[in-house]
Structure formats: C-alpha cells, structure tokens
Motif scaffolding. Structure first.
Motif, PDB file in Angstrom:
ATOM      1  N   VAL A 101      13.703   9.879   5.039  1.00 16.67           N
ATOM      2  CA  VAL A 101      12.816   9.388   3.995  1.00 16.67           C
ATOM      3  C   VAL A 101      13.033  10.265   2.770  1.00 16.67           C
ATOM      4  N   VAL A 102      13.434   9.655   1.659  1.00 15.93           N
ATOM      5  CA  VAL A 102      13.631  10.468   0.470  1.00 15.93           C
ATOM      6  C   VAL A 102      12.433  10.410  -0.480  1.00 15.93           C
ATOM      7  N   GLU A 103      11.696   9.305  -0.440  1.00 14.56           N
ATOM      8  CA  GLU A 103      10.506   9.191  -1.295  1.00 14.56           C
ATOM      9  C   GLU A 103       9.517   8.297  -0.584  1.00 14.56           C
ATOM     10  N   GLN A 104       8.231   8.498  -0.827  1.00 15.46           N
ATOM     11  CA  GLN A 104       7.249   7.501  -0.420  1.00 15.46           C
ATOM     12  C   GLN A 104       6.038   7.532  -1.325  1.00 15.46           C
ATOM     13  N   GLY A 105       5.410   6.390  -1.483  1.00 15.75           N
ATOM     14  CA  GLY A 105       4.241   6.296  -2.352  1.00 15.75           C
ATOM     15  C   GLY A 105       4.024   4.852  -2.753  1.00 15.75           C
ATOM     16  N   THR A 106       3.125   4.641  -3.700  1.00 14.59           N
ATOM     17  CA  THR A 106       2.932   3.286  -4.220  1.00 14.59           C
ATOM     18  C   THR A 106       3.992   3.023  -5.288  1.00 14.59           C
ATOM     19  N   LEU A 113       6.009   5.890  -7.424  1.00 17.22           N
ATOM     20  CA  LEU A 113       7.463   6.034  -7.317  1.00 17.22           C
ATOM     21  C   LEU A 113       8.148   5.799  -8.659  1.00 17.22           C
ATOM     22  N   MET A 114       7.596   4.906  -9.458  1.00 16.38           N
ATOM     23  CA  MET A 114       8.175   4.678 -10.794  1.00 16.38           C
ATOM     24  C   MET A 114       8.012   5.936 -11.642  1.00 16.38           C
ATOM     25  N   ARG A 115       6.840   6.570 -11.528  1.00 10.71           N
ATOM     26  CA  ARG A 115       6.609   7.803 -12.296  1.00 10.71           C
ATOM     27  C   ARG A 115       7.547   8.915 -11.847  1.00 10.71           C
ATOM     28  N   ASP A 121       0.842  -1.209   0.000  1.00 10.12           N
ATOM     29  CA  ASP A 121       0.000   0.000   0.000  1.00 10.12           C
ATOM     30  C   ASP A 121       0.867   1.245   0.000  1.00 10.12           C
ATOM     31  N   LEU A 122       2.031   1.107   0.637  1.00 13.37           N
ATOM     32  CA  LEU A 122       2.937   2.252   0.746  1.00 13.37           C
ATOM     33  C   LEU A 122       4.367   1.744   0.759  1.00 13.37           C
ATOM     34  N   ILE A 123       5.221   2.398  -0.005  1.00 10.46           N
ATOM     35  CA  ILE A 123       6.645   2.065  -0.009  1.00 10.46           C
ATOM     36  C   ILE A 123       7.385   3.283   0.522  1.00 10.46           C
ATOM     37  N   ILE A 124       8.180   3.069   1.571  1.00 13.09           N
ATOM     38  CA  ILE A 124       8.954   4.172   2.153  1.00 13.09           C
ATOM     39  C   ILE A 124      10.416   3.957   1.781  1.00 13.09           C
ATOM     40  N   VAL A 125      11.000   4.939   1.123  1.00 17.57           N
ATOM     41  CA  VAL A 125      12.384   4.808   0.661  1.00 17.57           C
ATOM     42  C   VAL A 125      13.299   5.620   1.575  1.00 17.57           C
ATOM     43  N   LEU A 126      14.249   4.929   2.196  1.00 18.52           N
ATOM     44  CA  LEU A 126      15.180   5.591   3.118  1.00 18.52           C
ATOM     45  C   LEU A 126      16.545   5.756   2.466  1.00 18.52           C
ATOM     46  N   ARG A 127      17.157   6.891   2.744  1.00 20.24           N
ATOM     47  CA  ARG A 127      18.560   7.066   2.380  1.00 20.24           C
ATOM     48  C   ARG A 127      19.194   8.088   3.307  1.00 20.24           C
ATOM     49  N   GLU A 128      20.395   7.768   3.755  1.00 18.10           N
ATOM     50  CA  GLU A 128      21.142   8.657   4.639  1.00 18.10           C
ATOM     51  C   GLU A 128      20.296   9.184   5.783  1.00 18.10           C
TER      52      GLU A 128
END
Ligand code: ATP
Length: 308
Positions: A268-273, A277-279, A258-265
């Motif tokens: 959270v750098v991005e979140q969404g489906t 996120l592909m778009r 339902d939700l993807i949370i992208v972590l870096r350093e």
C-alpha cells in the motif's frame, strides 16, 4: 422405477449444487490456469460474521517464487464501508480477492474477516458471505428470470423483478420479446455487455451478501448509465451497512469511496479519501492527471472524427 426416482432426485440436487459452486468459482476467478483446490481444515469453523471488516496483515504472496506479488502487504477495510482498490495494471488488485476467497494462500501473514483468520474457516461459509460482480458474467442458457434468481434460488418472481429494477435492467428486460421468460446465455439471445453486467448486479443484490465485491463492475457501461447504476448501487448498499470493495479503472467511479487504497509493487503506497489523496499529490494524484489527459484526448479524437 419408484425406487430409482429418489436417488435420481438426489443426484439432481447434487448436480445443481456442483454446478452452483463451479459457476461461483468461475465467476470469481478466471479459472483456466488455476486447478488447485484448497480444502477445509479438519477443525474449520463457520465464519461468525459481525460487521464484515477485512484485514490483511503482513501478507506475502507469489504465484511463482521468483516474482513476489505482495510483500508484507497490510491494510484494513472497515466494516460497512465502501472501499476502492486502485493501482497500476498488474499490481495485484484481483489477487487481493483470490486470497480473500482462499483460492490461493499467502506464504506468510494473515487475512482476517471480523478478526477470524480465513485459513481456519469453512470455505463454504466464507464464500457465502461474499457476493461478486465480476468483469464478465457467465449466463446460463436459460431465461432471464432464472439467471437473476440464481443469486437466491428461493426468491419469488417479485423479488427478482425488484432486484432487476434496482440494477436498472428491468426496462431492458421488458423490451425483450418474452420479457423475463426470454432465453439468454451462450446460444441464446444476444444482450449487451452492459445489460449482462446489470443482470450480474441484480443477481448479487438478490443474494444480498454482507460483503460485496465489484471487479470493474461498470467497465462495460457508458458514462451516463454508469453514473446512474453507481447511484443505485449506492442507494441499495446504503440501506444496510455493508462492506463493499470496488476495483475500478475509471477513477471517477471511486471518488465517493469512504476509503481508497492505492497499491503499487505489492504494497500500500497511499490511502485516504479522494480529497486527501489529491492533496497528497502522489501516485493517486498522478493517475488522476493521466486519466484526465486521456479523457481529453479521447474526446478530442471523437470530436475530430464526427466533424470529419
Ligand atoms: P489489472 O488492473 O490489469 O486487472 P490487477 O492489479 O488486478 O491487474 P492481478 O490480476 O492481481 O493484477 O495480477 C497481479 C500480477 O500477477 C500480474 O502481473 C499478473 O500477470 C500475475 N498473475 C495473475 N494471475 C496469475 C496466475 N494465475 N499465475 C501467475 N501469475 C499471475
């Protein structure tokens, strides 16, 4: 003799409980380097669970002062949703769980479950609410039945078998020499990494916690079994609204989150489906491209080696 039997029973119970909590800790965290014990505050309250939403609010954390892991990390995992944590190796995905379980505490910021600060909760109630399928599951040197029942000691044999079926391990168990009575564990029969992981899934399905955490739950499985197992976990999860959090390296296992949370350093750098996120065409997109390239490479290599 008679007088002794009661305390001995009592000690047995304590021993089993200690073993249970030790195993829980072992399961949750790679304990070798971690020996700090966090205790309940005097006025600690039990977790009053509602839907099982989880929030990190401006969390700062470092294992060692000179190397911050999280910097003002904030995100929300909505109650009853299936959420994936992704990000480069070492970005702190497993650390999220160590903080959630209060194995470590943030230097500042708050971690909330259903609006309750975990630092003010009774540890036992916190850990009871969360089930974990870790990267590597420790098994008791005991039979399969016991190893699964460990998720809920009061479960009947039928419950255990049903959980095993949902976790797609029943058939493998039936092929063992003594079925559910077959001994596994350290010196016991060798079972494959994938079967071990499915036993862990069965165990956690039996525990039936409102919050589920899968740490690369499918990493030891081949692609076909993995898809099958994920479908099944989803079916079981979807019967009840249950918060579930996945750490997965193989991105195709997170497509349906339902939700993807992208972590870096540490942030959270991005979140969404997946589609969002592909778009977006950012880090998630490039991780996906990279993985597709790696997969093609692996396939090419295996074709070469079979044709050689
Ligand atoms: P991976 O995807 O490789 O499993 P991860 O994103 O889960 O990694 P973590 O295991 O949370 O990353 O670790 C985050 C960082 O903290 C890593 O650089 C790691 O080396 C470091 N780290 C983890 N545990 C400890 C510890 N007990 N003491 C010191 N540093 C640690």
């Amino acid at each position: 003799v008679f007088q002794l039997s009661l305390p001995l029973n009592f000690l047995g119970t304590i021993y089993r409980e200690m073993r249970q909590s030790l195993l829980d800790l072992e399961v949750l965290f790679n304990l070798q380097t971690q020996n700090r014990v966090i205790e309940d505050k005097p006025d600690a309250k039990p977790l009053a669970l509602q839907g099982g939403s989880i929030s990190f609010e401006n969390v700062n954390f470092a294992y060692h002062e000179d190397r911050p892991i999280f910097r003002d990390l904030s995100f929300t995992i909505p109650a009853g949703k299936k959420v994936a944590l992704v990000g480069p190796s070492g970005c702190g995905k497993s650390t999220v769980f160590r903080l959630l379980f209060r194995f470590y505490e943030p230097s500042s910021g708050r971690i909330l479950i259903d609006g309750q600060d975990v630092s003010a909760l009774q540890l036992a109630s916190l850990r009871q609410a969360i089930g974990v399928v870790p990267q590597d599951t420790p098994l008791f040197h005991s039979d399969v039945m016991h190893n699964i029942r460990y998720g809920r000691m009061t479960a009947s044999d039928e419950d255990v078998i049903e959980a095993a079926k949902s976790a797609h391990v029943h058939e493998a168990v039936m092929r063992l020499s003594e079925g559910y009575k077959t001994k596994v564990g350290e010196r016991g029969l060798m079972i494959s990494g994938g079967e071990k992981q499915r036993l862990a899934v069965a165990r956690v399905l039996l525990k039936d916690p409102p919050i589920l955490f899968f740490d690369e739950a499918t990493s030891a499985l081949d692609a076909h079994t993995e898809t099958d197992l994920m479908r099944n976990i989803n079916a079981v999860l979807l019967q009840k609204a249950r918060t579930s959090i996945f750490i997965a390296h193989r991105l195709r296992t997170v497509v349906e989150a339902d939700l993807i949370i992208v972590l870096r350093e540490g942030q959270v750098v991005e979140q969404g489906t997946h589609d969002e996120l592909m778009r977006l065409g950012g880090l998630y997109y490039s991780m996906w491209q990279q993985q597709a390239a790696d997969t093609h490479h692996e396939e090419a290599v295996s074709v070469e080696s079979t044709s050689a």
